[in-house]
Structure formats: structure tokens, C-alpha cells
Design a protein around this motif. Structure first.
Motif, short mmCIF file in Angstrom:
data_model
loop_
_atom_site.label_atom_id
_atom_site.label_comp_id
_atom_site.label_asym_id
_atom_site.label_seq_id
_atom_site.Cartn_x
_atom_site.Cartn_y
_atom_site.Cartn_z
N ALA A 6 21.20 38.04 42.28
CA ALA A 6 21.56 37.67 40.95
C ALA A 6 22.60 38.90 40.51
CB ALA A 6 20.13 37.27 39.81
N LEU A 7 21.90 40.06 41.10
CA LEU A 7 22.62 41.40 40.46
C LEU A 7 23.70 41.61 41.06
CD1 LEU A 7 19.12 43.26 39.77
CD2 LEU A 7 21.37 42.45 38.00
N ARG A 8 24.14 41.27 42.65
CA ARG A 8 25.17 41.12 42.88
C ARG A 8 26.25 40.58 42.25
NH1 ARG A 8 21.32 41.20 47.12
NH2 ARG A 8 20.96 43.96 47.40
N ALA A 9 25.69 39.11 41.94
CA ALA A 9 26.45 38.27 41.68
C ALA A 9 28.57 38.38 42.07
CB ALA A 9 26.58 37.83 40.14
N PRO A 10 29.44 38.45 42.84
CA PRO A 10 29.81 37.99 43.56
C PRO A 10 31.33 37.21 43.22
CG PRO A 10 29.24 37.13 45.84
CD PRO A 10 27.80 37.61 44.46
N TRP A 11 30.61 36.58 42.10
CA TRP A 11 31.74 35.76 41.65
C TRP A 11 31.91 35.82 40.59
CZ3 TRP A 11 28.64 34.51 37.63
CH2 TRP A 11 27.30 34.03 37.72
N VAL A 12 31.45 36.91 39.26
CA VAL A 12 31.64 38.02 38.33
C VAL A 12 32.76 39.11 39.05
CG1 VAL A 12 30.66 38.86 36.20
CG2 VAL A 12 29.24 37.41 37.71
N ASP A 13 33.68 39.02 37.61
CA ASP A 13 34.85 39.94 37.83
C ASP A 13 34.42 41.25 38.01
OD1 ASP A 13 36.04 42.04 36.33
OD2 ASP A 13 37.58 40.75 37.13
N PRO A 14 34.56 42.67 39.36
CA PRO A 14 34.05 43.42 39.04
C PRO A 14 34.02 44.01 37.80
CG PRO A 14 35.38 42.74 40.64
CD PRO A 14 35.33 41.89 39.56
N ALA A 15 34.51 44.67 37.15
CA ALA A 15 34.69 44.97 36.17
C ALA A 15 33.70 44.34 34.96
CB ALA A 15 35.69 45.61 35.15
N VAL A 16 33.59 42.98 34.86
CA VAL A 16 32.37 42.57 33.55
C VAL A 16 31.49 42.99 34.88
CG1 VAL A 16 31.57 39.98 33.13
CG2 VAL A 16 34.50 40.93 32.84
N MET A 17 30.77 42.79 35.53
CA MET A 17 29.70 43.14 36.61
C MET A 17 29.14 44.69 35.88
SD MET A 17 27.59 41.16 37.51
CE MET A 17 25.77 41.65 37.78
N THR A 18 30.17 44.95 36.57
CA THR A 18 29.66 47.07 36.27
C THR A 18 29.65 46.89 35.00
OG1 THR A 18 31.44 46.82 37.65
CG2 THR A 18 31.04 49.53 36.38
N ALA A 19 30.23 46.26 34.19
CA ALA A 19 29.49 47.11 32.77
C ALA A 19 27.94 45.94 31.51
CB ALA A 19 30.75 46.24 31.42
N GLN A 20 27.45 45.47 32.91
CA GLN A 20 26.24 44.47 32.10
C GLN A 20 25.83 45.52 32.74
OE1 GLN A 20 25.10 40.42 31.58
NE2 GLN A 20 24.26 42.74 31.82
N LEU A 21 26.11 46.18 34.12
CA LEU A 21 24.95 46.27 35.23
C LEU A 21 24.34 48.00 34.01
CD1 LEU A 21 26.34 46.17 38.87
CD2 LEU A 21 24.30 45.06 38.00
#
Length: 265
Positions: A167-182
Motif C-alpha cells: 500500500a506504500l508503493r501505490a504506482p497509481w498515485v502521482d510520484p510527487a503526491v506519494m513522496t509527500a505522503q510518505l
């Protein structure tokens, strides 16, 4: 200083009885009546009314009507209280909803209001209480869920969130959005990651909610329905959660895992 007398551990008979008693007692206090005064107004003994107000006794329909009148319960809430009393001995709630129904999490909201702790497990996405606004919008866009599907999370009541590593990899989420989330997750010590090798304990997200006057209950979000399990029906899922706790990474290991994900992005 004299030792404080422990508060009696009165156990409501079911979750419905707990919620009914809580709302009645809230309205009693709102209108400024003591239990003795309310008992007198209902022609009941204080002991009998106390059992109603602690969820150990279900009131009759006639008593619910009298208590609603005495406590000036708002008209729109009275059918809800009648239903809680009528179904008070049922121990499972399976409720079908439209995914965008604003009342979808009504029962969960009431349980969160009295929760002493909430432990969550999520499968494919992050729990609502830990999401950034951009990540949440990405989930809604990917799943087609309505914005009103966001749940009533009491962030401060959570003691732990267990999330599968995928769930923390989530390739379907925009990379910048996922980086901010992590990056936001990195400093939240309640997050615990389950390694990829760990088999999922359930196919759907669930929460274990503990309150002062009732054994832990389990709440499942099934998408088109919600399911609340209590007493014996909750036992297998409580055991599954204990297995999750044993298999999860420690707080330090979870932070290292997040650092590795951030470094690799």
C-alpha cells in the motif's frame, strides 16, 4: 490524599444498548436532571433507571417515549432511539449503503466518540486518518468513490495503524503526491508496516474499537456495506489482529522502511 474510588465497570449488554444509553444520558445531562430526578419523573426506581442509563437494561418503547419527552430529545433523533431499543439484543450490524451516503459511517462516528483506543488495519490504501489531502483525492479518483465516503476518524484516539507494504508503493498515485505522503508518515509512530511476506488477515479494511464499558468491537468497511461485529462474532478478528501485531515491523523498522522508499523514489 485519599485514594480515588475506582469507577464501576458497568458493561452494556450490546453495542446498540451502549449507544442508546449514551444518547439518553447525554440528553438527561443537557436538560440538567439528576438520575434521581429523572427516575421520579418516569415513576421508576433510581436503580432501574441507572441500569437503562448504563446499557444494562433495554427500555420498552413506552419508556423510550417517556424519556425522550422528559429529556426533550430532538424529534429527528427519536426514531433512532426507538430502533436502538427495539433491536437492542442484536449483536451484528450489516448495513448496505450507497458509497456516497453521508450517513454511511453514522454508527462508526458514534463509536469513535466513546472510543478509548482505535486500531486500524488497511489492505491496499492508507487509512483515512493518515492521508494527505492530495493522496485522499488520488484514492477517490482511482476508486470512483464519492467525497462523502470519507470516514469520521478521531485521529487522537488511534493507537496503531497496520498497513501492508504494497500500500506504500501505490504506482497509481502521482510520484510527487506519494513522496509527500510518505514524508508525512515518516514521523507518525502509530504506523506499523506489514512486510510483503505477511499474509493479509482480511480482504477488507477493519478497525478494532475499545470503549470503557464494552468489549472490543470490529468494524469492516466492505465498500457497498459496513459490518459491525461484537462479542463472540468479533473474537476471530481480534485474534487475527494479534497475529498482525506480531508480524508487523517495529516502529524503528517501519521508519527505516519508509526512508528506503523515499530514497528510492
Amino acid at each position: 490524599m485519599a485514594a480515588r474510588t475506582p469507577e464501576p465497570d458497568f458493561r452494556a449488554r450490546t453495542v446498540r444498548a451502549l449507544l442508546l444509553s449514551r444518547e439518553l444520558d447525554h440528553n438527561r445531562r443537557r436538560v440538567g436532571l439528576s438520575t434521581r430526578q429523572a427516575a421520579s419523573g418516569m415513576d421508576m426506581s433510581p436503580a432501574m433507571l441507572n441500569r437503562v442509563m448504563t446499557g444494562r437494561r433495554l427500555p420498552t418503547a413506552l419508556e423510550v417515549g417517556g424519556l425522550c419527552a422528559l429529556f426533550d430529545v430532538p424529534a429527528e433523533r427519536r426514531p433512532v432511539l426507538y430502533a436502538l431499543a427495539r433491536e437492542g439484543d442484536r449483536t451484528q450490524w450489516l448495513t448496505h449503503h450507497d458509497p456516497g451516503d453521508p450517513d454511511r459511517f453514522a454508527v462508526l462516528r458514534e463509536l469513535h466518540a466513546v472510543a478509548e483506543s482505535i486500531t486500524g488495519y488497511d489492505t491496499a490504501t492508507l487509512p483515512l486518518a493518515l492521508r494527505t489531502a492530495d493522496y485522499h483525492r488520488a484514492v477517490l479518483a482511482a476508486t470512483g468513490a464519492a467525497p462523502t465516503a470519507r470516514g469520521p476518524d478521531r485521529v487522537e484516539a488511534y493507537t496503531a495503524h497496520y498497513v501492508h507494504a504494497h500500500a506504500l508503493r501505490a504506482p497509481w498515485v502521482d510520484p510527487a503526491v506519494m513522496t509527500a505522503q510518505l514524508a508525512r508518515l515518516r514521523d507518525d509512530r502509530r504506523l506499523r508496516v506489514l512486510p510483503d511476506r505477511t499474509p493479509p488477515p482480511a480482504a477488507h479494511p477493519f478497525q478494532v474499537i475499545t470503549t470503557r464499558h464494552f468489549p472490543p468491537v470490529v468494524f469492516f468497511d466492505l465498500g457497498a456495506a459496513t459490518l459491525l461485529l461484537e462479542l463472540d462474532a468479533a473474537a476471530p478478528h481480534l485474534a487475527a489482529l494479534r497475529a498482525v501485531e506480531r508480524g508487523a515491523l517495529s516502529v524503528g523498522e517501519t521508519r527505516a522502511f519508509l526512508d528506503d522508499l523515499l530514497f528510492s523514489r
